[in-house]
Design an enzyme around this catalytic site. Structure first.
Site, PDB file in Angstrom:
ATOM      1  N   SER A 233      24.717  58.803 -52.275  1.00 41.00           N
ATOM      2  CA  SER A 233      24.450  59.602 -51.089  1.00 41.00           C
ATOM      3  C   SER A 233      23.446  60.703 -51.434  1.00 41.00           C
ATOM      4  O   SER A 233      22.320  60.401 -51.827  1.00 41.00           O
ATOM      5  CB  SER A 233      25.758  60.168 -50.531  1.00 41.00           C
ATOM      6  OG  SER A 233      25.581  60.650 -49.229  1.00 41.00           O
TER       7      SER A 233
ATOM      8  N   ASP B 118      26.482  52.020 -42.373  1.00 41.86           N
ATOM      9  CA  ASP B 118      26.591  53.380 -42.888  1.00 41.86           C
ATOM     10  C   ASP B 118      26.185  54.394 -41.821  1.00 41.86           C
ATOM     11  O   ASP B 118      25.101  54.310 -41.246  1.00 41.86           O
ATOM     12  CB  ASP B 118      25.685  53.526 -44.115  1.00 41.86           C
ATOM     13  CG  ASP B 118      26.009  54.751 -44.953  1.00 41.86           C
ATOM     14  OD1 ASP B 118      26.472  55.763 -44.379  1.00 41.86           O
ATOM     15  OD2 ASP B 118      25.812  54.709 -46.167  1.00 41.86           O
TER      16      ASP B 118
ATOM     17  N   HIS C  94      29.405  53.793 -45.360  1.00 46.76           N
ATOM     18  CA  HIS C  94      29.084  54.735 -46.433  1.00 46.76           C
ATOM     19  C   HIS C  94      30.044  54.636 -47.612  1.00 46.76           C
ATOM     20  O   HIS C  94      29.638  54.794 -48.751  1.00 46.76           O
ATOM     21  CB  HIS C  94      29.112  56.157 -45.868  1.00 46.76           C
ATOM     22  CG  HIS C  94      28.391  57.159 -46.709  1.00 46.76           C
ATOM     23  ND1 HIS C  94      27.031  57.099 -46.936  1.00 46.76           N
ATOM     24  CD2 HIS C  94      28.833  58.247 -47.385  1.00 46.76           C
ATOM     25  CE1 HIS C  94      26.672  58.123 -47.697  1.00 46.76           C
ATOM     26  NE2 HIS C  94      27.733  58.823 -47.984  1.00 46.76           N
TER      27      HIS C  94
END
Length: 710
Positions: free
Chosen positions: A562, A647, A682
């Site tokens: 991320s 995501d 995610h």
């Protein structure tokens, strides 16, 4: 120990051959090339050309085809690793106690337990009334609920004060858009109504009939509205209680531990605001506690006739604890209880009838402070290691002298501990089991070392490795970091990680600026116009472990996800020669374009973290480090890039575009893989074992580069 050293020698012998074989495969198996469709992007008179902007068309069959081709290429190139991946998966799974259960916690007359059954991926939630010997009541069996779904997540369990109703949220897509429902715990009936597009969390009022919940904007997924629902009412008639119109804020609702107040919170990166309401009067009006003031952060806890406020008021960078009477909540009434300290970060508090418990951080390490309400005889819990993590755990019971906390280190499995604050007696309720019969924490060494950054700042690195490793520069080392949002990466135990350690790897965490590891200033020095400190810190930590001969450029690997994936993108542009391989998970790499698009989830709430590129100063600074915008013709490390089609945090097209551009720009024959989970978001795959398969892919990537085949 001899076996371990032998493995290390074998790794070095075969590493070069493994890389050579992969290079030959690259010459025979062609990677996919994304179509070039130039799009001109202009801002502040600056023109950028994005050849792969079209990849953001999620419903475009050509996009899906490209992602599938990348997956096919990855699978073809790693076909020889498939059995090893299966073996790694079974090895990691074999360390996990499959028929496991949580330590029960007591709340409102019931013990609540989460347990797993052998061979099953998902948790089972239960409770027992009054005693652990009582009959088990089944709340939810997620294994049954997950049937027919490729992804499943249950969250936001919230039980009414009369113990009759439980509200819960379900996500079956992995975009963190939950559907809330309510179950009658007397009849086990799930009520017919469904509340769509929520955070999953909810809060019961004191009347056991009114449910408050948070809805999301359907486009940006920002949590922007609080509604209330009556159990006997229609969802379409739910009342809007609060609308957070400022698109840099998100809103949420909860009930105080004292059960007296409902609280609506609004927060941005730098500012918070709360509203309160008597929980027994859900149809009343919420009252502002202290109106939002730019860069004033505060959180509130109720006890007796006072509020306790953790805040940065009066330039308290590391926060302090203040109090105010119930009826006088404006900041002009706040009084210091625990003053600000320059070298100690006040992170959180837990209120009990007889004690105040304070979670702090000093010199990068957690501390837990016990303070009787009369202020006499306060003390700290003793922790001796220098790579540990400790934190206040689940403590819903107010009238008790027992505080529950957790403890672990990089070589010590996680423990749940009950501590009697009066007698100072400690009871270890559970230590994480590591099955297989091979684990002994005495076989591993933990260290905390300090690298010196380019500006002279000392940056801590926590590491763990098997005893017997020689500092000769030949050890493979995986360096992990995050470095954003003030999120501290504390040293933690992982039974999964043993699959690397036992094959000769050193595992290290770089506590770089941008996190809050060494206090609030550590965060402030790694954000906005100081963001590059995050990247240079990581590079300097990399140089340190090489200079100290823990490893070398030929055996150093980096990993981040991320915002940590942004870190990976930045450091390979800056210093690609330092790394033999890099894993970038769901990487945020197209910073400028994403931050200019306020329709993308989370963008507007990120301005205080990265800056607003509509301001030229921030635009220019972002562009100077944005990984996608700074790809150049150079020899990049071997790379594995992962993402999820659904995501909601970092859209799949960022890593997809990044890989597409790297393919046609980079020099050399190093590996470049894009692995897209077409069914996840995610957090990757749902289910405790399915997620291990993704880890097995990552580990086999690293081990293959070292020539380790088993």
């Amino acid at each position: 120990m001899k076996k371990h050293l032998l493995i290390s020698c074998v790794c070095l012998t075969f590493a070069a051959n493994a890389q050579s074989n992969k290079t030959k495969m690259t010459e025979t198996i062609s990677p996919p090339l994304a179509a070039v469709k130039p799009k001109t992007l202009e801002k502040h008179g600056d023109v950028r050309t994005d050849n792969y902007y079209w990849l953001n068309e999620r419903e475009n069959p050509e996009v899906i085809d490209y992602l599938n081709k990348e997956n096919a290429y990855y699978n073809a190139m790693t076909a020889d690793q498939k059995q090893f991946q299966k073996d790694l998966f079974e090895e990691m799974k074999g360390r996990i106690k499959e028929d496991d259960s949580s330590v029960p916690y007591f709340y409102n007359g019931y013990y609540y337990i989460t347990r797993y059954e052998k061979g099953k991926d998902y948790p089972i939630y239960t409770r027992k009334k009054g005693s652990l010997e009582a009959k088990e009541e089944l709340l939810f069996d997620c294994n049954e609920m997950a049937k027919g779904h490729s992804y499943f997540q249950l969250g936001g369990l919230n039980i009414s004060e009369d113990n009759k109703w439980v509200a819960f949220g379900v996500d079956t897509v992995s975009r963190r858009q939950y559907t809330i429902q309510v179950k009658n715990l007397v009849t086990n009936e799930i009520l017919p109504f469904k509340i769509e597009n929520t955070t999953g969390g909810s809060t019961w009022a004191g009347d056991n009939n009114t449910l408050f919940y948070t809805r999301k904007d359907p486009t940006t997924l920002r949590s922007d509205k609080i509604y209330k629902h009556k159990l006997n009412g229609d969802v379409n008639d739910d009342v809007l209680v609060y609308h957070e119109k400022d698109d840099t804020y998100s809103t949420f609702i909860y009930k105080e531990k004292s059960k007296k107040y409902l609280v609506i919170g609004s927060s941005s990166t730098l500012t918070t605001e709360y509203r309160t309401l008597d929980a027994k009067k859900p149809d009343g009006e919420f009252v502002i506690f202290q109106k939002r003031t730019r860069e004033l952060e505060y959180s509130i806890s109720h006890y007796g006739d006072k509020w306790y406020i953790v805040t940065n008021k009066d330039k308290a960078t590391n926060f302090k604890l203040m109090t105010t009477p119930e009826g006088k909540t404006g900041k002009e009434n706040w009084k210091d209880l625990i003053p600000h300290r320059k070298d100690v970060l006040l992170e959180d508090i837990e209120i009990f009838k007889n004690f105040l418990v304070i979670g702090e951080r000093e010199n990068g390490l957690n501390t837990i402070r016990i303070r009787p309400w009369d202020g006499k005889g306060e003390y700290y819990l003793p922790f001796n290691s220098e790579t540990y993590t400790a934190g206040i755990s689940t403590n819903p019971d107010f009238d008790t002298d027992i505080v529950r906390y957790s403890y672990q280190s990089m070589a010590t499995p996680s423990s749940v501990i009950d501590f009697n604050m009066k007698t100072k007696e400690k009871t270890v309720l559970k230590e994480q089991a590591v099955l297989g019969g091979k684990f002994d924490k005495n076989n591993y060494t933990e260290e905390r070392v300090w690298a010196t950054a380019a500006d002279g700042t000392k940056v801590p690195i926590s590491m763990v490795y098997r005893k017997g490793i020689v500092k000769d520069g030949k050890n493979p080392l995986l360096l992990y970091a995050y470095g954003s949002y003030g999120s501290s990466m504390d040293p933690y135990f992982s039974s999964i990680r043993l699959s690397l350690l036992d094959r000769g790897f050193i595992y290290a965490i770089a506590h770089i600026r941008g996190g809050e590891d060494l206090g609030r200033e550590w965060y402030e020095d790694g954000k906005l116009l100081k963001k590059k400190n995050t990247f240079t810190d990581f590079v300097d930590c990399s140089k340190y472990v090489i200079d100290q001969k823990y490893t070398s450029e030929a055996h150093l690997y980096a990993e981040g996800g991320s915002a940590g994936g942004l870190l990976m993108g930045a450091i390979i542009n800056m210093a690609p020669q330092l790394y033999h391989g890099v894993i970038a998970q769901v990487p945020f790499v197209d910073v400028v374009t994403t931050m200019l698009d306020d329709s993308i989830p989370l963008t507007t709430g990120e301005y205080d973290e990265w800056g607003n590129p509509n301001d030229k100063e921030y635009y220019d600074y972002m562009k100077s480090y944005s990984p996608y915008d700074n790809i150049t013709a150079q020899n990049y490390p071997n790379m594995l890039v992962t993402t999820g089609l659904h995501d909601s945090q970092v859209q799949y097209w960022e890593p997809a575009k990044w890989v597409a551009k790297l393919r046609v720009t980079k020099t050399g024959n190093n590996l470049l893989y894009l692995d897209t989970n077409m069914e996840a978001g995610h957090g990757g795959a749902s289910g405790r074992f399915e997620a291990l398969k993704e880890v097995a892919k990552e580990y086999s990537f690293l081990l293959d580069l070292e020539g380790i085949k088993k």
